[in-house]
Write a protein that holds these residues in place. Structure first.
Motif, PDB file in Angstrom:
ATOM      1  N   GLU A 305       0.811  -1.219   0.000  1.00  0.00           N
ATOM      2  CA  GLU A 305       0.000   0.000   0.000  1.00  0.00           C
ATOM      3  C   GLU A 305       0.844   1.269   0.000  1.00  0.00           C
ATOM      4  O   GLU A 305       0.316   2.365  -0.225  1.00  0.00           O
ATOM      5  N   GLN A 383      -7.741   3.548  -7.543  1.00  0.00           N
ATOM      6  CA  GLN A 383      -8.216   2.271  -8.092  1.00  0.00           C
ATOM      7  C   GLN A 383      -7.180   1.167  -7.878  1.00  0.00           C
ATOM      8  O   GLN A 383      -7.091   0.237  -8.668  1.00  0.00           O
ATOM      9  N   TRP A 384      -6.435   1.270  -6.794  1.00  0.00           N
ATOM     10  CA  TRP A 384      -5.380   0.290  -6.524  1.00  0.00           C
ATOM     11  C   TRP A 384      -5.931  -1.131  -6.483  1.00  0.00           C
ATOM     12  O   TRP A 384      -5.304  -2.064  -6.996  1.00  0.00           O
ATOM     13  N   ASP A 385      -7.088  -1.327  -5.879  1.00  0.00           N
ATOM     14  CA  ASP A 385      -7.694  -2.665  -5.811  1.00  0.00           C
ATOM     15  C   ASP A 385      -7.989  -3.194  -7.209  1.00  0.00           C
ATOM     16  O   ASP A 385      -7.824  -4.395  -7.471  1.00  0.00           O
ATOM     17  N   GLN A 386      -8.429  -2.315  -8.103  1.00  0.00           N
ATOM     18  CA  GLN A 386      -8.694  -2.744  -9.475  1.00  0.00           C
ATOM     19  C   GLN A 386      -7.394  -3.126 -10.186  1.00  0.00           C
ATOM     20  O   GLN A 386      -7.363  -4.067 -10.984  1.00  0.00           O
ATOM     21  N   LEU A 388      -4.720  -4.368  -8.714  1.00  0.00           N
ATOM     22  CA  LEU A 388      -4.327  -5.674  -8.184  1.00  0.00           C
ATOM     23  C   LEU A 388      -5.148  -6.795  -8.812  1.00  0.00           C
ATOM     24  O   LEU A 388      -4.615  -7.868  -9.123  1.00  0.00           O
ATOM     25  N   ALA A 389      -6.413  -6.521  -9.024  1.00  0.00           N
ATOM     26  CA  ALA A 389      -7.274  -7.544  -9.622  1.00  0.00           C
ATOM     27  C   ALA A 389      -6.947  -7.770 -11.094  1.00  0.00           C
ATOM     28  O   ALA A 389      -7.253  -8.834 -11.649  1.00  0.00           O
ATOM     29  N   SER A 418      -4.638 -10.071  -6.898  1.00  0.00           N
ATOM     30  CA  SER A 418      -5.477 -10.383  -5.734  1.00  0.00           C
ATOM     31  C   SER A 418      -6.456 -11.515  -5.990  1.00  0.00           C
ATOM     32  O   SER A 418      -6.975 -12.115  -5.037  1.00  0.00           O
ATOM     33  N   ASN A 419      -6.708 -11.859  -7.247  1.00  0.00           N
ATOM     34  CA  ASN A 419      -7.686 -12.903  -7.561  1.00  0.00           C
ATOM     35  C   ASN A 419      -7.027 -14.178  -8.087  1.00  0.00           C
ATOM     36  O   ASN A 419      -7.663 -14.972  -8.781  1.00  0.00           O
TER      37      ASN A 419
END
Length: 484
Positions: A305, A383-386, A388-389, A418-419
């Motif tokens: 992060e 949009q860090w989570d996006q 990672l995905a 992440s997925n």
């Protein structure tokens, strides 16, 4: 009672002669005049300077890429240059000017050099603006450019390479600026400003020293010396050179940019220097594009992060000053998709990788030239989570080891999106290279090996990783030493 003949005055008596070798036999020297002492000091200083000059001629690396860049830049003095690239080695090895110019019809020169400090990037941009009235400056950087802002040795190499082609008054002014800069006074490494051969030196053997000396005094072009000295490095023109090697992902642990202490926050001085570059470009009506250069996904994920947290600070400085900001590591598939074989190591593209990225970057500049925004080309830090995905493969696996009682514990870390669920396999490796599975495929990322299970001659553990549920042999692996 003395006779009259004995009545001789004391003043008339001859002085006794001291035995040879006694202290009284040595008369004190006459005091030296002040000019004599001053002359001795001047002679000593002259001898030190003379020795330093001779050692520098032989030892200071003549084929440094800073020398190559400034020599080639001076050779282009009569040519039109409308775009320059500044920054550290990641910029030097990410942008091929010929690719950009073929697409955009521009004339680009790459002024990036290894470990180029941000105030040196400012100096390079300023020089290009003054000499060529450039219309665009591309500042290439990475996380370390802002978190680790000072490399005194490279700072000195950059300054001395610039001075080499200047008039005597300008060279003296630049050297004085070097000696009074923060990089000179902050720490022991600053002594390389006075003794540059102590940091930026050739390999210390007679052959390399002699070759380096001959190149310097014979006037060999620095680029020719560099191609001969740096194995595998090729110069392609307009300041750009690169290697053709490909990263071995099984050695990813050796290429991580983050230390055991974790990633550092950005240095405020680094952000201030970015602001200075922004101000310079704005004051001269020059377009500024700040680019975070590509690196393998594992060397982005290792920051966790911290990456979006700190990089967003940089983006804010650039965009508030009117510049354009692009993080190529957050590129969406429609714009740029790096391949494994594009990377020379954990931070640099190889020549083929630079060709592909330069083509993509030329497309981004076309968007800017059309008056449009480049924000849709990358994920934002919000949009860090996006992001990672979006990573749908395993970038690398690394491992560490520690002792617990009499057992050896090997722990693995897989760098992936992440997925992407993963599973691991651990195997002992014998001296002949044969492997014995000690923990078959499972979701466990650690393996405990009792000492009596380690067969004689086995000193390594092979750690393999693959996507959970697949049947492939493995997707990534690494080797872990357990010998001691």
């Amino acid at each position: 009672m003395p006779t009259s003949s004995e009545k001789v005055s004391t003043a008339e008596k001859p002085k006794a002669t001291a035995p040879a070798g006694s202290p009284a036999a040595h008369r004190p020297r006459a005091p030296r005049h002040g000019w004599q002492r001053a002359l001795e000091v001047v002679v000593i200083i002259a001898l030190i300077i003379g020795a330093n000059v001779l050692i520098t001629l032989g030892f200071e690396l003549y084929s440094s890429l800073a020398n190559v860049m400034w020599d080639e830049y001076r050779a282009a003095a009569g040519e039109s240059i409308d775009t320059v690239i500044v920054g550290s080695s990641t910029g030097q090895r990410s942008f091929d000017p010929s690719i950009l110019d073929a697409t955009l019809g521009t004339t680009t020169f790459n002024m990036a050099t290894p470990a180029q400090e941000l105030d040196d990037s400012y100096t390079a941009a300023k020089q290009a603006i003054e000499d060529h009235h450039v219309k665009r400056v591309v500042l290439a950087l990475d996380y370390e450019s802002i978190s680790t802002v000072k490399w005194p040795g490279s700072h000195v190499a950059f300054a001395r390479a610039k001075m080499a082609g200047e008039s005597f008054p300008q060279a003296v002014a630049d050297y004085w600026q070097l000696l009074t800069s923060s990089s000179f006074f902050d720490g022991a490494d600053s002594i390389c400003a006075l003794f540059p051969w102590g940091y930026n030196h050739v390999e210390l053997d007679a052959e390399h020293i002699a070759t380096n000396f001959n190149d310097r005094v014979s006037g060999t072009a620095p680029v020719q010396a560099a191609e001969r000295v740096m194995d595998g490095w090729t110069y392609y023109g307009n300041g750009y050179g690169n290697y053709d090697g490909v990263l071995d992902y099984s050695t990813a642990r050796d290429h991580l940019s983050v230390t055991e202490d974790g990633p550092a926050d950005f240095d405020q001085q680094g952000l201030d220097w970015i602001q200075n570059i922004c101000d310079l470009c704005r004051e001269h009506g020059v377009q500024l594009v700040v680019v975070v250069t590509p690196r393998p996904a594992f060397n982005v994920l290792v920051y966790g992060e911290k990456s979006p947290e700190q990089m967003s600070r940089l983006q804010q400085v650039v965009e508030q000053a009117g510049g354009t900001f692009l993080d190529a590591n957050l590129a969406k598939g429609g714009w740029y998709e790096p391949r494994d074989e594009d990377f020379y190591d954990g931070e640099h593209l190889n020549h083929d990788g630079a060709t592909r990225f330069s083509q993509a970057f030329a497309g981004a500049l076309q968007v800017l030239d059309a008056g449009d925004s480049t924000s849709d080309l990358t994920y934002s830090y919000d949009q860090w989570d996006q992001y990672l995905a979006s990573i749908d493969d395993i970038s690398a696996v690394i491992s560490t080891t520690y002792q617990e009682d009499n057992d050896t514990v090997v722990e693995a870390i897989a760098y992936t999106g992440s997925n992407v669920p993963v599973e691991y396999r651990f195997s002992l490796v014998a001296e002949d290279g044969s492997t014995t599975v000690i923990q078959d495929w499972s979701s466990s990322d650690s393996c405990t090996i009792p000492q009596d299970k380690i067969s004689e001659g086995s000193s390594q553990v092979e750690v393999c990783v693959r996507r959970a549920g697949t049947t492939v042999g493995y997707e990534r692996y690494c080797m872990q030493d357990i010998s001691g």
